[in-house]
Design an enzyme around this catalytic site. Structure first.
Site, PDB file in Angstrom:
ATOM      1  N   PRO A 143      43.505  42.218  33.463  1.00  0.00           N
ATOM      2  CA  PRO A 143      42.021  42.131  33.988  1.00  0.00           C
ATOM      3  C   PRO A 143      41.492  43.527  34.460  1.00  0.00           C
ATOM      4  O   PRO A 143      41.864  43.912  35.756  1.00  0.00           O
ATOM      5  CB  PRO A 143      41.873  40.976  35.051  1.00  0.00           C
ATOM      6  CG  PRO A 143      43.366  41.202  35.666  1.00  0.00           C
ATOM      7  CD  PRO A 143      44.435  41.283  34.315  1.00  0.00           C
ATOM      8  N   CYS A 144      41.111  44.233  33.786  1.00  0.00           N
ATOM      9  CA  CYS A 144      40.656  45.668  34.086  1.00  0.00           C
ATOM     10  C   CYS A 144      39.341  46.027  33.761  1.00  0.00           C
ATOM     11  O   CYS A 144      38.427  45.360  33.473  1.00  0.00           O
ATOM     12  CB  CYS A 144      41.686  46.644  33.114  1.00  0.00           C
ATOM     13  SG  CYS A 144      43.311  46.417  32.785  1.00  0.00           S
ATOM     14  N   THR A 145      38.787  47.234  34.313  1.00  0.00           N
ATOM     15  CA  THR A 145      37.497  47.912  34.244  1.00  0.00           C
ATOM     16  C   THR A 145      37.633  48.989  33.534  1.00  0.00           C
ATOM     17  O   THR A 145      38.471  50.100  34.022  1.00  0.00           O
ATOM     18  CB  THR A 145      36.792  47.981  35.475  1.00  0.00           C
ATOM     19  OG1 THR A 145      36.764  46.395  36.196  1.00  0.00           O
ATOM     20  CG2 THR A 145      35.455  48.214  35.370  1.00  0.00           C
ATOM     21  N   ASN A 203      40.892  51.228  35.229  1.00  0.00           N
ATOM     22  CA  ASN A 203      41.749  50.617  36.280  1.00  0.00           C
ATOM     23  C   ASN A 203      42.506  49.422  35.324  1.00  0.00           C
ATOM     24  O   ASN A 203      42.490  48.628  34.741  1.00  0.00           O
ATOM     25  CB  ASN A 203      40.738  49.527  37.244  1.00  0.00           C
ATOM     26  CG  ASN A 203      39.877  50.306  37.979  1.00  0.00           C
ATOM     27  OD1 ASN A 203      40.096  51.321  38.210  1.00  0.00           O
ATOM     28  ND2 ASN A 203      39.000  49.599  38.784  1.00  0.00           N
ATOM     29  N   GLU A 240      41.808  47.332  27.765  1.00  0.00           N
ATOM     30  CA  GLU A 240      40.898  46.688  28.445  1.00  0.00           C
ATOM     31  C   GLU A 240      41.039  45.155  27.953  1.00  0.00           C
ATOM     32  O   GLU A 240      40.731  44.939  26.581  1.00  0.00           O
ATOM     33  CB  GLU A 240      39.544  47.097  28.433  1.00  0.00           C
ATOM     34  CG  GLU A 240      38.473  46.357  29.141  1.00  0.00           C
ATOM     35  CD  GLU A 240      38.350  46.432  30.634  1.00  0.00           C
ATOM     36  OE1 GLU A 240      37.750  45.554  31.329  1.00  0.00           O
ATOM     37  OE2 GLU A 240      39.006  47.468  30.978  1.00  0.00           O
TER      38      GLU A 240
END
Length: 492
Positions: free
Chosen positions: A2-4, A23, A92
């Site tokens: 779970p990234c951005t 992230n 991502e």
């Protein structure tokens, strides 16, 4: 994962650099920054989760990586820059839908031999986030080549998860998204735009004629258009030649409106506050809009520090601020960009105005982004200072990873008394990091001695160590004043 992700084209950045950043939000993964030398790169790659074995070329390039310290689930190299100044961040985790997965399912472990008709390997689940950087980055000399190599690996070995991957060099940024088990698309980021990606299938415009022709700005897997036609994935009223991949391949779930779209809204609202109306009953876009643009022309040039700020944010200045005062019913209702379980964040910057030997900088930070700091590293080097590379599973202030985790845990629990200390820490290290880069850029350009990257990195790491230990001391003292067991006789 779970990234951005945020991608910044060269004409949208403050200095003409391409910048890609993400992230890496794992399960409190313990991370480090290392250099992988050609002699240390395997010639046969065996992944852990995917159960596949991949022969690799004999001529790998040196590259940086931010792998897990505990490799029981694989390498998870996350991001890096190779010696050809190609940057990559993977991955991502994105979204998909039933039509896609019905047409091209994810890999299933069967133990069977390769399918001779397709050339695809059916023996394992395939490749994924665990593997992408290690099997791609050492073998490419442009961002476009990165897409081409990973695309061929996906078509052959397949994947078991939905992925978004970015590649950049000094001229181009490419964004790549997987579609089902073996298909993919990639789109070149326009030079004057930035891209926002919050755990959803993102690309909102795609030109099949270009992808199947000159491939100037678009690429895709072989036979993707036919797959779409056969399985009725084209949901728009208009020609399939130009289509909205997000609509065809992505999701529009209720969960997206809590977990994903609010992050896109906040990022776009920050960089384009006057372009659209973001707040109020008649807003153009809300935190729950499915059609927030994948890319925008920013209202001003974007800096490294703004990328750090946006990837460290938690809806400041909105009713959704998780640290907001009072009991607003909107407080904390959306998943913030900065979450506590981030392992590493890196801004990969390729500077076209510098000599190739020092064009690439990897700005790295560890732990919860709301409370950590970003440190620049020259990637044209054979080693990384111990404060960045020496992370172990045991907690220690001898490295930036655990020092950052300690600072964040204390500051999060005592936000009021600590946030000003954190802001001073972040601004101070950013200024000193830029200063040291400026000093060593000039020193190396004037002398022609690019081996000074090792010395520069040691100076930067020592600065980061001093500043981080001072910040830890400051937040510890600030938080201690608010401990439950604090007592003065005058209190009664």
């Amino acid at each position: 994962m779970p990234c951005t992700t945020i991608l910044v084209g060269k004409n949208a950045s403050y200095d003409g650099s391409t910048m890609i950043a993400r992230n890496d939000d794992g399960r409190f993964d313990v991370k480090k920054l290392i250099v992988v030398k050609p002699e240390d790169q395997p010639r046969v790659y065996k992944n852990v989760l995917g159960h596949v074995e991949i022969p690799l070329p004999e001529n790998p390039l040196r590259y940086t990586a931010t792998p897990n310290v505990d490799t029981k689930d694989g390498i998870w190299a996350a991001n890096g820059i190779n010696s050809a100044n190609v940057a990559m961040t993977a991955t991502e985790t994105i979204t998909s839908n039933a039509l896609v997965l019905g047409a091209d399912p994810y890999g299933v472990y069967t133990g069977d031999d390769a399918d001779n008709k397709t050339g695809r390997s059916n023996k394992g689940l395939g490749i994924g986030e665990e593997d992408f950087v290690a099997i791609t980055l050492p073998y490419v000399k442009t961002a476009r080549e990165g897409v081409e190599r990973l695309g061929s690996l996906l078509e052959k070995y397949g994947t078991y998860e939905p992925n978004g991957i970015a590649f950049s060099d000094k001229d181009e940024i490419w964004w790549m998204e997987t579609i089902g088990g073996h298909n993919w698309i990639a789109k070149r980021v326009p030079d004057d735009r930035y891209v926002i990606m919050p755990n959803q299938f993102g690309t909102d415009n795609f030109d099949f004629n270009d992808a199947e022709g000159d491939q100037k700005n678009h690429m895709c897997s072989t036979g993707l258009r036919e797959l779409m036609t056969k399985h009725h994935m084209h949901l728009e009223k208009y020609s399939l030649a130009e289509m909205n991949p997000r609509l065809a391949f992505g999701s529009r779930r209720d969960a997206d409106h809590v977990y994903n779209t609010p992050r896109a809204w906040f990022m776009a609202r920050y960089f384009n506050p006057r372009t659209y109306k973001w707040d109020g009953y008649n807003a153009d876009y809300t935190p729950e809009s499915n059609d927030i643009p994948w890319s925008l022309v920013p209202e001003h040039k974007i800096t490294v520090e703004e990328i750090k700020y946006i990837l460290s944010s938690y809806y400041q200045g909105t009713p959704y601020n998780i640290f907001g005062k009072g009991d607003s019913p909107k407080k904390g209702m959306y998943r913030p960009i900065a979450v506590c379980n981030t392992g590493v964040m890196a801004v990969l910057q390729i500077r076209p105005y510098m000599p190739e030997e020092i064009a690439a900088l990897e700005w790295v930070c560890f732990g919860a982004n709301a409370f950590n700091t970003l440190v620049p590293v020259y990637t044209n080097t054979d080693s990384i200072p111990a404060f960045l590379s020496g992370t172990e599973l045991d907690v220690s202030t001898d490295n930036l990873y655990w020092t950052s985790r300690l600072i964040a845990t204390i500051a999060d629990a005592h936000y009021g008394p600590c946030i000003q200390l954190i802001e001073r820490y972040q601004e101070g290290t950013a200024a000193k990091g830029h200063h040291l880069v400026n000093v060593y850029d000039e020193k190396m350009e004037s002398s022609g001695d690019y081996s000074l990257t090792a010395e520069a990195n040691e100076k930067i790491a020592e600065m980061a160590r001093e500043e981080s230990l001072a910040a830890l001391k400051n937040v510890l003292e600030g938080a201690s004043e608010h401990m439950t067991t604090r007592f003065h006789r005058a209190d009664n």
